[in-house]
Design a protein around this motif. Structure first.
Motif, PDB file in Angstrom:
ATOM      1  N   VAL B  32      29.611 -24.892 -69.352  1.00 33.18           N
ATOM      2  CA  VAL B  32      28.476 -25.642 -69.905  1.00 33.18           C
ATOM      3  C   VAL B  32      28.967 -26.717 -70.886  1.00 33.18           C
ATOM      4  CG1 VAL B  32      26.237 -25.397 -71.060  1.00 33.18           C
ATOM      5  CG2 VAL B  32      27.099 -23.528 -69.665  1.00 33.18           C
ATOM      6  N   GLY B  33      30.172 -26.531 -71.408  1.00 35.36           N
ATOM      7  CA  GLY B  33      30.725 -27.538 -72.314  1.00 35.36           C
ATOM      8  C   GLY B  33      30.294 -27.382 -73.762  1.00 35.36           C
ATOM      9  N   LEU B  34      29.729 -26.224 -74.090  1.00 30.22           N
ATOM     10  CA  LEU B  34      29.331 -25.983 -75.481  1.00 30.22           C
ATOM     11  C   LEU B  34      30.487 -25.271 -76.199  1.00 30.22           C
ATOM     12  CD1 LEU B  34      25.633 -24.848 -74.926  1.00 30.22           C
ATOM     13  CD2 LEU B  34      26.437 -27.060 -75.779  1.00 30.22           C
ATOM     14  N   THR B  35      31.383 -26.071 -76.769  1.00 33.76           N
ATOM     15  CA  THR B  35      32.613 -25.513 -77.344  1.00 33.76           C
ATOM     16  C   THR B  35      32.454 -25.155 -78.821  1.00 33.76           C
ATOM     17  OG1 THR B  35      33.366 -27.755 -77.730  1.00 33.76           O
ATOM     18  CG2 THR B  35      34.159 -26.681 -75.736  1.00 33.76           C
ATOM     19  N   GLY B  36      31.230 -25.266 -79.353  1.00 35.19           N
ATOM     20  CA  GLY B  36      31.007 -24.867 -80.745  1.00 35.19           C
ATOM     21  C   GLY B  36      31.233 -23.387 -80.948  1.00 35.19           C
ATOM     22  N   THR B  37      30.877 -22.583 -79.962  1.00 37.79           N
ATOM     23  CA  THR B  37      31.112 -21.136 -80.020  1.00 37.79           C
ATOM     24  C   THR B  37      32.608 -20.891 -79.833  1.00 37.79           C
ATOM     25  OG1 THR B  37      28.927 -20.790 -79.069  1.00 37.79           O
ATOM     26  CG2 THR B  37      30.435 -18.918 -79.031  1.00 37.79           C
ATOM     27  N   LYS B  38      33.223 -20.209 -80.776  1.00 36.67           N
ATOM     28  CA  LYS B  38      34.690 -20.093 -80.766  1.00 36.67           C
ATOM     29  C   LYS B  38      35.179 -18.800 -80.125  1.00 36.67           C
ATOM     30  CE  LYS B  38      35.047 -23.980 -82.845  1.00 36.67           C
ATOM     31  NZ  LYS B  38      34.996 -25.128 -81.899  1.00 36.67           N
ATOM     32  N   LYS B  39      36.369 -18.881 -79.550  1.00 37.31           N
ATOM     33  CA  LYS B  39      37.034 -17.694 -79.021  1.00 37.31           C
ATOM     34  C   LYS B  39      38.126 -17.293 -80.003  1.00 37.31           C
ATOM     35  CE  LYS B  39      38.205 -17.059 -74.529  1.00 37.31           C
ATOM     36  NZ  LYS B  39      39.022 -16.980 -73.287  1.00 37.31           N
ATOM     37  N   CYS B  49      32.603 -15.564 -81.815  1.00 37.34           N
ATOM     38  CA  CYS B  49      31.836 -15.980 -80.635  1.00 37.34           C
ATOM     39  C   CYS B  49      30.383 -15.543 -80.703  1.00 37.34           C
ATOM     40  CB  CYS B  49      32.484 -15.422 -79.368  1.00 37.34           C
ATOM     41  SG  CYS B  49      32.352 -13.621 -79.252  1.00 37.34           S
ATOM     42  N   THR B  50      29.900 -15.186 -81.896  1.00 40.08           N
ATOM     43  CA  THR B  50      28.522 -14.684 -82.019  1.00 40.08           C
ATOM     44  C   THR B  50      27.502 -15.718 -81.533  1.00 40.08           C
ATOM     45  OG1 THR B  50      29.149 -13.318 -83.910  1.00 40.08           O
ATOM     46  CG2 THR B  50      26.793 -13.778 -83.629  1.00 40.08           C
ATOM     47  N   ASP B  54      18.225 -13.402 -76.570  1.00 39.01           N
ATOM     48  CA  ASP B  54      16.885 -12.816 -76.690  1.00 39.01           C
ATOM     49  C   ASP B  54      16.633 -12.313 -78.118  1.00 39.01           C
ATOM     50  OD1 ASP B  54      16.366 -13.413 -74.095  1.00 39.01           O
ATOM     51  OD2 ASP B  54      16.598 -11.383 -73.322  1.00 39.01           O
ATOM     52  N   GLY B  55      17.054 -13.107 -79.082  1.00 37.64           N
ATOM     53  CA  GLY B  55      16.750 -12.803 -80.474  1.00 37.64           C
ATOM     54  C   GLY B  55      17.739 -11.894 -81.172  1.00 37.64           C
ATOM     55  N   GLU B  56      18.717 -11.354 -80.448  1.00 38.80           N
ATOM     56  CA  GLU B  56      19.666 -10.431 -81.076  1.00 38.80           C
ATOM     57  C   GLU B  56      21.091 -11.004 -81.022  1.00 38.80           C
ATOM     58  OE1 GLU B  56      18.782  -7.877 -82.747  1.00 38.80           O
ATOM     59  OE2 GLU B  56      16.694  -7.784 -82.102  1.00 38.80           O
ATOM     60  N   PRO B  57      21.814 -10.978 -82.151  1.00 38.09           N
ATOM     61  CA  PRO B  57      23.191 -11.479 -82.127  1.00 38.09           C
ATOM     62  C   PRO B  57      24.122 -10.559 -81.335  1.00 38.09           C
ATOM     63  CG  PRO B  57      22.644 -10.571 -84.288  1.00 38.09           C
ATOM     64  CD  PRO B  57      21.389 -10.546 -83.477  1.00 38.09           C
ATOM     65  N   VAL B  58      24.951 -11.166 -80.508  1.00 37.87           N
ATOM     66  CA  VAL B  58      25.926 -10.400 -79.720  1.00 37.87           C
ATOM     67  C   VAL B  58      27.240 -11.177 -79.692  1.00 37.87           C
ATOM     68  CG1 VAL B  58      24.125  -9.424 -78.229  1.00 37.87           C
ATOM     69  CG2 VAL B  58      25.340 -11.467 -77.494  1.00 37.87           C
ATOM     70  N   ASN B  59      28.310 -10.484 -79.322  1.00 34.89           N
ATOM     71  CA  ASN B  59      29.580 -11.160 -79.094  1.00 34.89           C
ATOM     72  C   ASN B  59      29.565 -11.726 -77.673  1.00 34.89           C
ATOM     73  OD1 ASN B  59      30.906 -10.356 -81.587  1.00 34.89           O
ATOM     74  ND2 ASN B  59      30.915  -8.296 -80.722  1.00 34.89           N
ATOM     75  N   ALA B  60      29.665 -13.057 -77.545  1.00 41.52           N
ATOM     76  CA  ALA B  60      29.612 -13.665 -76.208  1.00 41.52           C
ATOM     77  C   ALA B  60      30.818 -13.250 -75.363  1.00 41.52           C
ATOM     78  CB  ALA B  60      29.541 -15.188 -76.317  1.00 41.52           C
ATOM     79  N   CYS B  61      31.896 -12.803 -76.012  1.00 36.04           N
ATOM     80  CA  CYS B  61      33.082 -12.375 -75.259  1.00 36.04           C
ATOM     81  C   CYS B  61      32.863 -11.016 -74.607  1.00 36.04           C
ATOM     82  CB  CYS B  61      34.315 -12.333 -76.162  1.00 36.04           C
ATOM     83  SG  CYS B  61      34.319 -10.984 -77.367  1.00 36.04           S
ATOM     84  N   LEU B  62      31.898 -10.233 -75.114  1.00 37.77           N
ATOM     85  CA  LEU B  62      31.677  -8.884 -74.577  1.00 37.77           C
ATOM     86  C   LEU B  62      30.452  -8.835 -73.666  1.00 37.77           C
ATOM     87  CD1 LEU B  62      32.479  -6.424 -77.512  1.00 37.77           C
ATOM     88  CD2 LEU B  62      33.930  -7.205 -75.642  1.00 37.77           C
ATOM     89  N   MET B  63      30.060  -9.997 -73.160  1.00 38.30           N
ATOM     90  CA  MET B  63      28.928 -10.042 -72.245  1.00 38.30           C
ATOM     91  C   MET B  63      29.367 -10.881 -71.057  1.00 38.30           C
ATOM     92  SD  MET B  63      25.091 -11.126 -73.287  1.00 38.30           S
ATOM     93  CE  MET B  63      23.883 -11.489 -72.029  1.00 38.30           C
ATOM     94  N   LEU B  64      28.995 -10.459 -69.869  1.00 39.70           N
ATOM     95  CA  LEU B  64      29.310 -11.268 -68.695  1.00 39.70           C
ATOM     96  C   LEU B  64      28.265 -12.372 -68.562  1.00 39.70           C
ATOM     97  CD1 LEU B  64      30.238  -8.511 -66.072  1.00 39.70           C
ATOM     98  CD2 LEU B  64      31.788  -9.941 -67.430  1.00 39.70           C
ATOM     99  N   ALA B  65      28.696 -13.525 -68.056  1.00 40.34           N
ATOM    100  CA  ALA B  65      27.753 -14.632 -67.869  1.00 40.34           C
ATOM    101  C   ALA B  65      26.614 -14.213 -66.943  1.00 40.34           C
ATOM    102  CB  ALA B  65      28.491 -15.848 -67.306  1.00 40.34           C
ATOM    103  N   PHE B 103      37.048 -21.931 -88.234  1.00 30.59           N
ATOM    104  CA  PHE B 103      36.986 -21.257 -86.930  1.00 30.59           C
ATOM    105  C   PHE B 103      35.928 -20.158 -86.891  1.00 30.59           C
ATOM    106  CE2 PHE B 103      38.657 -19.428 -83.039  1.00 30.59           C
ATOM    107  CZ  PHE B 103      39.027 -20.572 -82.363  1.00 30.59           C
ATOM    108  N   CYS B 104      35.725 -19.474 -88.026  1.00 36.30           N
ATOM    109  CA  CYS B 104      34.738 -18.394 -88.051  1.00 36.30           C
ATOM    110  C   CYS B 104      33.336 -18.917 -88.301  1.00 36.30           C
ATOM    111  CB  CYS B 104      35.092 -17.371 -89.141  1.00 36.30           C
ATOM    112  SG  CYS B 104      34.818 -17.977 -90.838  1.00 36.30           S
ATOM    113  N   THR B 105      33.230 -20.198 -88.725  1.00 39.02           N
ATOM    114  CA  THR B 105      31.960 -20.727 -89.237  1.00 39.02           C
ATOM    115  C   THR B 105      30.801 -20.667 -88.239  1.00 39.02           C
ATOM    116  OG1 THR B 105      33.299 -22.160 -90.647  1.00 39.02           O
ATOM    117  CG2 THR B 105      30.945 -22.644 -90.529  1.00 39.02           C
TER     118      THR B 105
END
Lengths: 287, 160
Positions: B32-39, B49-50, B54-65, B103-105
């Motif tokens: 998608v090109g949204l590189t603001g979310t960091k790895k 990568c938070t 659906d309203g709840e914070p998750v780690n994007a690295c621990l979820m499949l697309a 990086f954590c920001t």
């Protein structure tokens, strides 16, 4: 990430069939917070994952005074952690849930997933065992219900046969005469695996301990009960001397190993300290 | 196997064509090109990568697309209410110097947003608990706390 095939099951039967038909490297995919890490760090060989999150009927939480608290396999740790009922009736479960991973992890991770991973240090297991919880297991031929204390056979190992799927957990009702605690001991407070975890669930009647269950985490191949320590406490007023003697007994009953997080000796000492402390905290319900 | 995933990212309907074993994090950044979310760690320990699903914070690295099908995802790129208008948290982070290497920001801002949405006047302990899944390797926590508390006051003033 190492490649794997993703399958989405719409029913338990379909998920169970996929587990049996796709071969040994097939795993249920629920919250995924452990499985995806294991795939990425090459700790587990995975060819297929079967996502069960679309299966209806596994997301419910119910409570009644006779049956107790029942939650389905898809219920996240975060949902239970924030439930008023859990805060009020099961402070032991609440403590375990709030100490697991981070908020972000708990929004994905499920309690059933944490249990099925069968880690000796899993935070949710000691308080569930101390509460006498039961686990509901589906197979294509029948359903069975197993006491959680009999579910584990070793580190990462359970009584689940191929194609069997855990659908939920039932925790007996928490009466007014019940006191409960779970104490987690780690090197830091957040984002930490337990060095030792101690759960105590007890009931009091006329100032005497009617029943007590002590469950010890991260000090054995599975979460352990401390039956001799429990026997020393039943029928007593849980006075300081009896509690101290029972805590010493619990130290004898556990079988810790040394690893990166702590030595066996340290873990054993902490079992003594935390068992006494957990009993004291459980008794605060009556103060 | 490639799959088409339809979802809403920062209020806009999008579709992504992804490998079924791709993480949401990699899909957001590389597809998608949204590189603001960091790895950061890529194993759910650091919180860089938070994103909010659906309203709840998750780690994007621990979820499949593929798991994001039909869901609403908010990333750091969507935090700004408008062009050239900063979210009060972003503004406070800049004024307080609450970002060192940075990086954590993005992860901390998303987590702080959720914290203040749920709890407009958090105590230090609330902030500590709320951010316990976000690690700042520069250890600049004091200024992060100051910025969040300042943003909380400003947001409350703006509401009243």
């Amino acid at each position: 990430m190492r490649r794997f095939e993703y399958h989405r099951a719409d029913t338990l039967e379909q998920a169970s069939r996929l587990l049996t038909d796709l071969g040994d490297d097939t795993f249920l995919f629920n919250g995924g917070t452990d499985l995806l890490v294991e795939i990425r760090e090459r700790l587990r060989r995975v060819r297929h994952v079967v996502d069960i999150k679309q299966i209806p009927g596994l997301s419910d939480i119910t409570y009644d005074e006779t049956r107790g608290l029942t939650f389905g396999a898809l219920v996240t740790v975060g949902r239970l952690e924030n439930l008023a009922l859990v805060r009020q009736r099961y402070p032991n479960l609440r403590a375990a849930f709030a100490s697991l991973g981070s908020i972000q992890v708990r929004n994905r991770a499920t309690v059933v997933g944490n249990v099925c991973r069968a880690s000796p240090s899993a935070d949710t297991i000691p308080p569930l065992i101390a509460d006498g919880a039961f686990i509901h297991i589906y197979s294509r031929t029948n359903m069975r219900v197993v006491p959680l204390a009999e579910f584990f056979t070793g580190p990462g190992k359970t009584v689940l046969a191929k194609g069997e799927i855990v659908t939920g957990i039932t925790v007996p009702p928490a009466g007014d005469n019940a006191g409960k605690a779970y104490l987690k001991h780690g090197r830091r407070k957040a984002m930490e695996l337990s060095t030792v975890g101690v759960a105590v669930s007890l009931t009091m009647e006329d100032g005497l301990c009617n029943d007590i269950r002590i469950a010890l985490g991260a000090v054995g191949a599975t979460v352990l009960r401390a039956p001799e320590a429990e026997a020393m406490l039943r029928g007593t007023a849980l006075d300081a001397v009896t509690v101290k003697n029972a805590a010493d007994k619990a130290m004898e009953e556990c079988t810790p190993i040394s690893n990166v997080r702590a030595s066996a000796d340290y873990r054993r000492d902490m079992v003594g300290v935390l068992t006494g402390r957990a009993i004291k905290q459980a008794l605060e319900a009556f103060a | 196997m490639k799959r088409i995933v339809e979802l809403i990212i920062n209020g806009e309907p999008r579709d992504m064509t992804v490998d079924s074993c791709r993480s949401l994090l990699d899909a957001l950044r590389d597809d998608v090109g949204l590189t603001g979310t960091k790895k950061g760690c890529d194993v759910g320990d650091c919180g860089a990568c938070t994103v909010i699903v659906d309203g709840e914070p998750v780690n994007a690295c621990l979820m499949l697309a593929v798991e994001a099908e039909g869901r609403t995802v908010e990333t750091i790129e969507g935090l700004q209410p408008g062009v050239d208008v900063l979210h009060p948290l972003q503004d406070a982070f800049m004024r307080y110097g609450a970002s060192q290497c940075g990086f954590c920001t993005p992860g901390i801002l998303m987590m702080a947003k959720k914290l203040l949405d749920d709890n407009p006047r958090p105590t230090d302990e609330d902030i500590r608990f709320g951010l316990s899944g976000n690690i700042c390797r520069c250890t600049g926590y004091t200024k992060i706390f100051d910025a969040i508390k300042a943003a909380a006051i400003e947001m409350e003033a703006a509401r009243s």
